[in-house]
Design a protein around this motif. Structure first.
Motif, short mmCIF file in Angstrom:
data_model
loop_
_atom_site.label_atom_id
_atom_site.label_comp_id
_atom_site.label_asym_id
_atom_site.label_seq_id
_atom_site.Cartn_x
_atom_site.Cartn_y
_atom_site.Cartn_z
N UNK A 31 -13.21 3.06 4.02
CA UNK A 31 -14.00 3.20 2.80
C UNK A 31 -13.09 3.10 1.57
N UNK A 32 -11.91 3.73 1.66
CA UNK A 32 -10.95 3.64 0.57
C UNK A 32 -10.46 2.21 0.37
N UNK A 33 -10.38 1.46 1.46
CA UNK A 33 -9.89 0.09 1.39
C UNK A 33 -10.89 -0.85 0.71
N UNK A 34 -12.13 -0.42 0.54
CA UNK A 34 -13.11 -1.25 -0.16
C UNK A 34 -12.94 -1.15 -1.68
N UNK A 35 -12.16 -0.19 -2.14
CA UNK A 35 -11.95 -0.01 -3.57
C UNK A 35 -10.99 -1.07 -4.11
N UNK A 36 -11.13 -1.38 -5.38
CA UNK A 36 -10.22 -2.35 -5.99
C UNK A 36 -8.78 -1.84 -5.92
N UNK A 37 -8.60 -0.56 -6.23
CA UNK A 37 -7.27 0.06 -6.12
C UNK A 37 -7.17 0.75 -4.76
N UNK A 38 -7.20 -0.05 -3.72
CA UNK A 38 -7.17 0.49 -2.36
C UNK A 38 -5.76 0.95 -2.00
N UNK A 39 -5.62 1.82 -1.00
CA UNK A 39 -4.28 2.28 -0.61
C UNK A 39 -3.32 1.13 -0.28
N UNK A 40 -3.80 0.13 0.46
CA UNK A 40 -2.90 -0.96 0.82
C UNK A 40 -2.56 -1.84 -0.38
#
Length: 205
Positions: A23-32
């Protein structure tokens, strides 16, 4: 510390954090994406491949050490979920001293690696075993290995920060059920994901 990241994840039932990272990876500022941006900035700011090589090693160790502090915080939150916000605020307030201690230990570990596993005695001796596996890729000058390690650890750091500062303050129930095993498995999941993504990125450079 790092050695646990490389262990193969065992099959298990769904965990509390199972979907959170994706879910976090769907953000523009994702962890990766943040980790990759940090890697690119480091490449651009260093003057040579050798300088980059050493920064990658030390920063990877630093971030791995920092993650252990996050894990300790989460242990406290589990036993005192009603005080989640208070604990997180105290944790954040102590960041300067914590970062000083981590930087000192990271430097000690780097010295240990540079000396091919030899140490005449320092405050971090009992923990040198946690980074011993980095000696071989250091000897080989394997910058791809340390690039993947750096991006993987940065991805974990970014995800842990999102969990602690953005998610847990509004989700005391989640804080109450997280176990050290949940966090370790989550870190392994994130590292595996980042390793695959990083390999694709480095291959396409």
């Amino acid at each position: 510390m790092m050695k646990n990241i490389f262990k193969k994840k065992e099959e298990s039932s769904p965990k509390p954090l199972g979907k959170l990272f994706y879910e976090l990876e769907t953000l523009e500022a994702s962890p990766f994406s943040l980790a990759l941006s940090s890697f690119q900035s480091l490449k651009e700011s260093t003057k040579s491949t050798e300088e980059l090589f050493y920064f990658l090693i030390e920063d990877s160790i630093y971030v791995s050490l920092y993650a252990t502090f996050y894990e300790e915080l989460i242990k406290h939150l589990k036993t005192n979920p009603e005080s989640t916000n208070t604990f997180i605020e105290r944790f954040q307030a102590a960041s300067d001293e914590r970062e000083r201690l981590i930087a000192e230990e990271a430097q000690n570990h780097l010295n240990f690696i540079e000396n091919f596993g030899m140490c005449e005695g320092c405050s971090s001796c009992e923990n040198h075993k946690d980074v011993a596996e980095l000696i071989t890729p250091f000897q080989k000058g394997d910058i791809d290995f340390f690039s993947e390690l750096y991006i993987g650890m940065q991805t974990i750091q970014n995800a842990m920060e999102a969990l602690i500062y953005d998610i847990l303050p509004d989700n005391n129930d989640l804080a109450a059920i997280l176990s050290p095993k949940d966090i370790l498995e989550w870190r392994s999941q994130i590292f595996s994901y980042a390793t695959i993504k990083t390999a694709d990125h480095l291959h396409n450079l």
